[in-house]
Design a protein around this motif. Sequence first.
Motif, PDB file in Angstrom:
ATOM      1  N   ILE A  67       0.873  -1.180   0.000  1.00 49.27           N
ATOM      2  CA  ILE A  67       0.000   0.000   0.000  1.00 49.27           C
ATOM      3  C   ILE A  67       0.911   1.231   0.000  1.00 49.27           C
ATOM      4  N   LEU A  68       0.816   1.993  -1.056  1.00 43.42           N
ATOM      5  CA  LEU A  68       1.591   3.223  -1.196  1.00 43.42           C
ATOM      6  C   LEU A  68       0.842   4.336  -0.470  1.00 43.42           C
ATOM      7  N   VAL A  69       1.555   5.091   0.353  1.00 40.98           N
ATOM      8  CA  VAL A  69       0.938   6.194   1.097  1.00 40.98           C
ATOM      9  C   VAL A  69       1.585   7.504   0.648  1.00 40.98           C
ATOM     10  N   LEU A  70       0.742   8.440   0.255  1.00 44.58           N
ATOM     11  CA  LEU A  70       1.205   9.774  -0.127  1.00 44.58           C
ATOM     12  C   LEU A  70       0.592  10.791   0.822  1.00 44.58           C
ATOM     13  N   ASP A  75       5.747  10.932  -1.075  1.00 42.50           N
ATOM     14  CA  ASP A  75       5.867   9.617  -0.452  1.00 42.50           C
ATOM     15  C   ASP A  75       6.007   9.794   1.062  1.00 42.50           C
ATOM     16  N   TRP A  76       5.221   9.041   1.810  1.00 42.66           N
ATOM     17  CA  TRP A  76       5.234   9.214   3.263  1.00 42.66           C
ATOM     18  C   TRP A  76       6.588   8.874   3.873  1.00 42.66           C
ATOM     19  N   GLU A  77       7.426   8.112   3.172  1.00 48.51           N
ATOM     20  CA  GLU A  77       8.761   7.808   3.686  1.00 48.51           C
ATOM     21  C   GLU A  77       9.590   9.086   3.808  1.00 48.51           C
ATOM     22  N   GLU A  81       6.800   8.866   7.826  1.00 48.99           N
ATOM     23  CA  GLU A  81       5.906   7.717   7.924  1.00 48.99           C
ATOM     24  C   GLU A  81       4.919   7.863   9.082  1.00 48.99           C
ATOM     25  N   SER A  96      -3.413   0.909  -3.272  1.00 46.53           N
ATOM     26  CA  SER A  96      -3.015  -0.490  -3.247  1.00 46.53           C
ATOM     27  C   SER A  96      -2.291  -0.834  -4.532  1.00 46.53           C
ATOM     28  N   THR A  97      -1.134  -1.480  -4.378  1.00 46.93           N
ATOM     29  CA  THR A  97      -0.396  -1.968  -5.549  1.00 46.93           C
ATOM     30  C   THR A  97      -0.541  -3.483  -5.643  1.00 46.93           C
TER      31      THR A  97
END
Length: 101
Positions: A67-70, A75-77, A81, A96-97
């Motif tokens: 799950i990619l989070v923006l 990017d949340w990284e 995070e 979702s990827t």
Amino acid sequence: MAAPTSINLEFGGGAELLFDGIKKHHVTLPSQSEPWNVKQLLVWIQQNLLKERPELFVQGDSVRPGILVLINDADWELMGELKYQLQDQDNVVFISTLHGG
């Protein structure tokens, strides 16, 4: 006491199916003693928005791998995070990827 925080949530890539098929949610998080962070947001989402199969969205206290989070299109990284402190009118997107085959 931190004031209520209004944010925009968006779910895509199939993740919206876990939320009654609704992609966009404008939510107001209630006041609490400390500012809201993403870790607390995930708990709130599970308790208030997630309709089915939480194991497809969360794993432990974070989102499931895949799950990619923006946060505000970043990017949340890059944002810290789970520790990122939410600001009023933030946009948080979960994509979702993971796809069946």
